[in-house]
Design an enzyme around this catalytic site. Sequence first.
Site, short mmCIF file in Angstrom:
data_model
loop_
_atom_site.label_atom_id
_atom_site.label_comp_id
_atom_site.label_asym_id
_atom_site.label_seq_id
_atom_site.Cartn_x
_atom_site.Cartn_y
_atom_site.Cartn_z
N ALA A 151 -98.49 -14.06 39.34
CA ALA A 151 -97.81 -15.37 39.33
C ALA A 151 -97.35 -15.74 37.92
CB ALA A 151 -98.76 -16.44 39.86
N ARG B 181 -84.08 -18.47 38.37
CA ARG B 181 -83.09 -18.75 39.41
C ARG B 181 -83.42 -20.00 40.22
NH1 ARG B 181 -82.37 -12.94 42.21
NH2 ARG B 181 -84.34 -12.53 41.15
#
Length: 453
Positions: free
Chosen positions: A9, A15
């Site tokens: 993570a 994006r």
Amino acid sequence: MTLAAAILAAGQGTRMRSSLPKVLHPLANKPMVQHVIDAAKKIGAKDIHLVYGHGAEMLQQQLQSQPVNWVQQAEQLGTGHAVMQVLPSLADASQLLVLYGDVPLIQPETLQQLLAATPENGLALLTVQLNNPTGYGRIIRNPQGAVLGIVEQKDASAEQLAICEGNSGIMCIDAEFAKSALPQLSNSNAQQEYYLTDLVAMAVAENRPVHAVIASNAAEVSGANDRVQLAALERVYQSWQAEKLMRNGASLADPARIDIRGEVTTGQDCKIDINVIFEGKVTLGDRVEIAANCILKDCSIADDTIIKANSMIEDSQIAQACEIGPFARLRPGTQMDAKAKIGNFVETKKTRVGQGSKINHLSYVGDAELAEGVNIGAGTITCNYDGVNKFKTQIAANAFIGSNTSLVAPVSVAENATVAAGSVITKKVEAGQLAIARGKQKNLDNWQRPVKK
């Protein structure tokens, strides 16, 4: 052999166009990474290692209650490098399950299949068959079907790009092999990263067993790199939840227009109209009907209760055969006994509505106790707050409260008492009494209405 899970993570998720770390973006009102942590818990992972990088402070704040071991990846040098950071915390006699914080729909049942296929001194990987595997590493097999390795798309030849079996990235590795192989990874590739997938070729070269399990549903291994992909996964998740409700005996007016952001349990023959949102833990009894545009959060609704359109119920307990709405708001601490009614444009908070009692329209009743058979007229309010403290209103059985009444708490109305419409009640009304608390009416002759200048 114990099971450890490494959840990767550390990525920034550019994006997403967000200051929030990618794995904290919500799916069904819960961070993506929380779905993955929950899946690891369900399959019995003893140690859950969360590999973090970007947004560390926000991650730790959001997940502070979770039983995870925080492992920092200061530089993002690939998936292999991320898993290397876990090695100092990895027990020898264990299996290491590698999961991804942005792949939220992985199901415990699929992971159980992967664990069952994991060989001693080797590894098992989860693959997926795709019509268009663009972006996925390709699974290389020999003519007999045995896995030989994984080639990343940017390193693949034209022939390899034609392979439709893709690598999900999820794998389970024998700890002994992981500790010996991970430090040997090389970054001599197009990305100049340490690929976890290179472990497969290394295992084959050492004659270690490599097994593959093909995921039955591609959505389980799909990641969310931007908000469009996350929205697509949300729809998949909601379709799964809607199907579960229907198979448990609930009728949905339109399965595509319901949102479940928690856990919902239904009895038989429930009817749920469009645009209903469930949050937290919600329990519905048999034959419960919920009309359109309702929101239910952390509540239980007993048999035969009807909730009309545009109503909100939060942290409340509703008994059987009650009627709620339309446009009702039940705030936390509301309790309705059997056959009670809360009607349109009524708000309650921390209030018990006794059996058969009614608050039919346009009222606010907070911090109150209504016994059975009470009638609350339209426009009634309990004045429960003096600007600093809250006080309670108590209304005994079969009392009748006229329209447009203000009950200034602390105050009580005894059984069978009546309060005249338009009254402001500041002291106790005894049993059977009629309370009238309003100014004397005056009718003035020859009154001239104001006119515009």
